[in-house]
Design a protein around this motif. Structure first.
Motif, mmCIF file in Angstrom:
data_model
loop_
_atom_site.group_PDB
_atom_site.id
_atom_site.type_symbol
_atom_site.label_atom_id
_atom_site.label_comp_id
_atom_site.label_asym_id
_atom_site.label_seq_id
_atom_site.Cartn_x
_atom_site.Cartn_y
_atom_site.Cartn_z
ATOM 1 N N THR A 188 -3.251 0.441 2.912
ATOM 2 C CA THR A 188 -3.726 0.161 1.553
ATOM 3 C C THR A 188 -3.319 1.289 0.606
ATOM 4 O O THR A 188 -3.737 2.433 0.780
ATOM 5 N N PRO A 189 -2.528 0.995 -0.401
ATOM 6 C CA PRO A 189 -2.096 2.037 -1.348
ATOM 7 C C PRO A 189 -3.256 2.549 -2.189
ATOM 8 O O PRO A 189 -4.260 1.850 -2.399
ATOM 9 N N ASP A 190 -3.112 3.775 -2.695
ATOM 10 C CA ASP A 190 -4.136 4.368 -3.563
ATOM 11 C C ASP A 190 -3.632 4.523 -4.996
ATOM 12 O O ASP A 190 -4.158 5.325 -5.762
ATOM 13 N N TYR A 191 -2.595 3.761 -5.359
ATOM 14 C CA TYR A 191 -2.031 3.823 -6.703
ATOM 15 C C TYR A 191 -1.947 2.413 -7.272
ATOM 16 O O TYR A 191 -2.057 1.420 -6.535
ATOM 17 N N ARG A 192 -1.748 2.305 -8.556
ATOM 18 C CA ARG A 192 -1.687 1.017 -9.230
ATOM 19 C C ARG A 192 -0.439 0.248 -8.786
ATOM 20 O O ARG A 192 0.654 0.807 -8.702
ATOM 21 N N ILE A 193 -0.612 -1.025 -8.483
ATOM 22 C CA ILE A 193 0.522 -1.851 -8.096
ATOM 23 C C ILE A 193 1.557 -1.870 -9.230
ATOM 24 O O ILE A 193 1.208 -1.922 -10.414
ATOM 25 N N GLY A 194 2.814 -1.771 -8.864
ATOM 26 C CA GLY A 194 3.884 -1.727 -9.850
ATOM 27 C C GLY A 194 4.398 -0.331 -10.115
ATOM 28 O O GLY A 194 5.499 -0.163 -10.630
ATOM 29 N N CYS A 195 3.585 0.695 -9.791
ATOM 30 C CA CYS A 195 4.025 2.074 -9.999
ATOM 31 C C CYS A 195 5.264 2.353 -9.160
ATOM 32 O O CYS A 195 6.235 2.936 -9.634
ATOM 33 N N LYS A 196 5.218 1.919 -7.905
ATOM 34 C CA LYS A 196 6.415 1.851 -7.078
ATOM 35 C C LYS A 196 6.898 0.401 -7.095
ATOM 36 O O LYS A 196 6.180 -0.502 -7.525
ATOM 37 N N THR B 278 2.162 5.930 -15.381
ATOM 38 C CA THR B 278 0.706 6.138 -15.390
ATOM 39 C C THR B 278 0.022 5.634 -14.127
ATOM 40 O O THR B 278 -1.191 5.793 -13.985
ATOM 41 N N GLY B 279 0.778 5.042 -13.219
ATOM 42 C CA GLY B 279 0.168 4.363 -12.071
ATOM 43 C C GLY B 279 -0.300 5.257 -10.949
ATOM 44 O O GLY B 279 -0.886 4.772 -9.963
ATOM 45 N N GLY B 280 -0.029 6.568 -11.034
ATOM 46 C CA GLY B 280 -0.556 7.489 -10.034
ATOM 47 C C GLY B 280 0.263 7.618 -8.768
ATOM 48 O O GLY B 280 -0.280 7.933 -7.700
ATOM 49 N N CYS B 281 1.575 7.406 -8.866
ATOM 50 C CA CYS B 281 2.427 7.520 -7.675
ATOM 51 C C CYS B 281 3.629 8.400 -7.978
ATOM 52 O O CYS B 281 3.919 8.729 -9.132
ATOM 53 N N THR B 282 4.322 8.756 -6.918
ATOM 54 C CA THR B 282 5.635 9.402 -7.037
ATOM 55 C C THR B 282 6.658 8.422 -6.491
ATOM 56 O O THR B 282 6.526 7.965 -5.357
ATOM 57 N N SER B 283 7.653 8.088 -7.288
ATOM 58 C CA SER B 283 8.613 7.069 -6.866
ATOM 59 C C SER B 283 10.039 7.526 -7.126
ATOM 60 O O SER B 283 10.281 8.536 -7.787
ATOM 61 N N TRP B 284 10.985 6.736 -6.605
ATOM 62 C CA TRP B 284 12.396 7.054 -6.833
ATOM 63 C C TRP B 284 12.824 6.741 -8.265
ATOM 64 O O TRP B 284 13.953 7.037 -8.656
ATOM 65 N N TYR B 285 11.920 6.188 -9.052
ATOM 66 C CA TYR B 285 12.212 5.999 -10.470
ATOM 67 C C TYR B 285 12.250 7.336 -11.216
ATOM 68 O O TYR B 285 12.828 7.437 -12.294
#
Length: 524
Positions: free
Chosen positions: A281-289, A448-455
């Motif tokens: 279960t992720p702890d960030y907003r869906i769509g952030c990644k 703003t979704g609270g994740c670190t992504s390759w974006y």
């Protein structure tokens, strides 16, 4: 290829962007061009990614060129083999083969300020020059493999998902899958039934929505062949739905909570173990990644021969792989599904501009370009799928076609300006465009979704995604505004100077477009 050949346009890469550029050049009446491809066949990322289960997460009828509809897609979400076959079909249908140079890896491109052209060096020893370069290498072309202590001493098999070793038999093997991105969630259910044990190393769990895939019936395909308008309507409906979704990603991320509930239900149907469900279960907003699509990923993870390690791989000791949390596993093979060099594209090290520095040096503080296409200091150079042109919910082919419109108008401007001429974007225009993009980016889910992504790049800036609709981008790239460019002519280049004011160039741009319109009317 003859030594020292000169062409009007050189296109680098033969994926969707490169083949699309080639088609557009022919439609514009330009036949003096080449497509330089480093591999032995066309297809880009859909040639390189041939791992088990590889498929597209965009519906087939939207993941194709508008000018080359395919009424015979076999499934609503096409597999890699069908997309690669489609690209071969495009190359044949539009008679692109004579322009394509296979096994021609570009090692360096240098701008010749005196002759106003690019000198291109190829790995096989040949060289050529071009008035204009279109870089269509794509952001998903060079795999990224993390540096893991001890990996070089691993006695088993190691490969990246984008360089799948089809000669290696996974049956009965103990396999480590590193990563939980778009490739990994397709590989896991494809290989799980045949391996002895599968250990998944997950640094961050993804949000996974059900994949509503099905076979397209023979009756549907017949209808699309006989009445092409029905295929166009299907494509238009798919496009429209995704355009309506954009505001939730870019302006109102809190509205994505309902989508999260669908993803959680997708997980709950397959994962009954509360401890495993907590890991996934992720702890960030869906769509952030990137939101992933699969109806088989979670069922595969629930099988007895699968272990999920909620931690990244940090060390290899002989045949033992060690996670950051100390978990150890004995494996025979390691498969990396760890993505690509997106914000640090290797092609940028191979482009030397007017000031003598590389594009990578110019972008050391983050990629930026004018309208996702041109870079200050790099005359007559354009990239397809450049900075801030990526999408989070729709088809990249839509963005590519918009950039092809921009390319076409760019070449028209050069033609009507006449003579030895080049265009280079004004730094002020590049800066203004990117400030607007980054300002819009502040309230998006990707920021703003609270994740670190390759974006995000190394500085934490989102230099990858477009913060708007595909319709907005198409309007922004419909035509070239010469007011955003410096026009460099041969005589100006020799004198070491450029041209006039933005107002003068804007007026000239309108005159150029009027002249181009008259030419099109005469041709029609």
């Amino acid at each position: 290829m003859a030594q020292h050949e000169h062409v009007r346009v050189a296109v680098i890469g033969s994926g969707f962007g490169g083949l699309g550029a080639a088609v557009r050049l022919r439609r514009e009446g330009i036949t003096d061009f080449v497509v330089l491809e480093r591999a032995g066949s066309v297809g880009g990322t859909w040639r390189d990614n041939s791992y088990p289960g590889c498929a597209c997460d965009v519906p087939s009828h939207l993941y194709s060129f508008s000018f080359a509809p395919n009424p015979d897609w076999p499934r609503t979400f096409s597999g890699q083999e069908h997309i690669r076959a489609y690209l071969d079909h495009v190359a044949d249908t539009f008679r692109l083969r004579p322009h394509i140079r296979l096994d021609h890896e570009v090692t360096m491109m240098r701008w010749d300020a005196e002759r106003l052209r690019w000198k291109i060096e190829v790995a096989n020893g040949t060289t050529l020059t071009a008035d204009v370069v279109v870089s269509a290498t794509g952001p998903l072309s060079d795999p990224k493999t993390p540096e893991i202590p001890g990996l070089d001493t691993f006695p088993g098999k190691v490969f990246h998902s984008a360089r799948w070793d089809h000669d290696y038999d996974l049956r009965g093997k103990r396999v480590a899958m590193v990563g939980t991105g778009a490739s990994a969630i397709q590989i896991v259910p494809a290989v799980q039934p045949e391996v002895a044990r599968l250990t998944l190393f997950q640094r961050t769990p993804p949000w996974v929505m059900p994949r509503m895939d099905r076979a397209i019936s023979g009756a549907e395909r017949w209808l699309h062949r006989q009445v092409p308008l029905t295929g166009a309507a299907r494509r238009g409906l798919l496009w429209g739905i995704r355009e309506l979704q954009v505001s939730a990603f870019t302006k109102r991320p809190n509205e994505l909570g309902l989508v999260e509930s669908v993803a959680k239900a997708n997980m709950a149907r397959a994962i009954k173990d509360p401890a495993l469900r907590a890991k996934l279960t992720p702890d960030y907003r869906i769509g952030c990644k990137r939101i992933l699509l699969s109806s088989s990923y979670y069922p595969a993870l629930a099988k007895d021969n699968v272990d999920v390690v909620a931690s990244g791989l940090t060390e290899v000791r002989g045949s033992t792989v060690v996670a950051a949390d100390g978990t150890e596993s004995e494996v025979d093979a390691i498969i990396f599904g760890t993505g690509f060099h997106v914000t640090d594209m290797p092609i940028a090290d191979r482009v030397v501009g007017a000031e003598g520095h590389t594009l990578a040096e110019s972008w050391k503080d983050g990629m930026q370009s004018l309208r996702g296409a041109t870079a200050a200091g790099f005359p007559n150079w354009m990239t397809i799928i450049g900075p801030n042109t990526g999408l989070g919910n729709s088809s990249m082919i839509l963005m590519i076609e918009s950039q092809l419109n921009y390319l076409a108008d760019y070449l028209r401007q050069l033609n009507v300006l006449g003579g030895r001429v080049a265009l280079t974007p004004r730094p002020s225009a590049v800066g203004a465009w990117n400030r607007r993009v980054q300002e819009r980016m502040k309230r998006t889910v990707w920021n703003t979704g609270g994740c670190t992504s390759w974006y995000l790049d190394a500085q934490g800036r989102n230099t990858t995604v477009w913060p708007g609709t595909t319709g907005e981008f198409r309007r922004a790239t419909r035509e070239v505004d010469l007011g955003e460019y410096e026009v460099v002519r041969a005589r100006a280049a020799e004198a070491g100077s450029s041209v006039g004011s933005a107002a003068e160039l804007k007026a000239e741009s309108e005159a150029v477009r009027d002249a181009a319109g008259e030419q099109e009317a005469v041709s029609a």
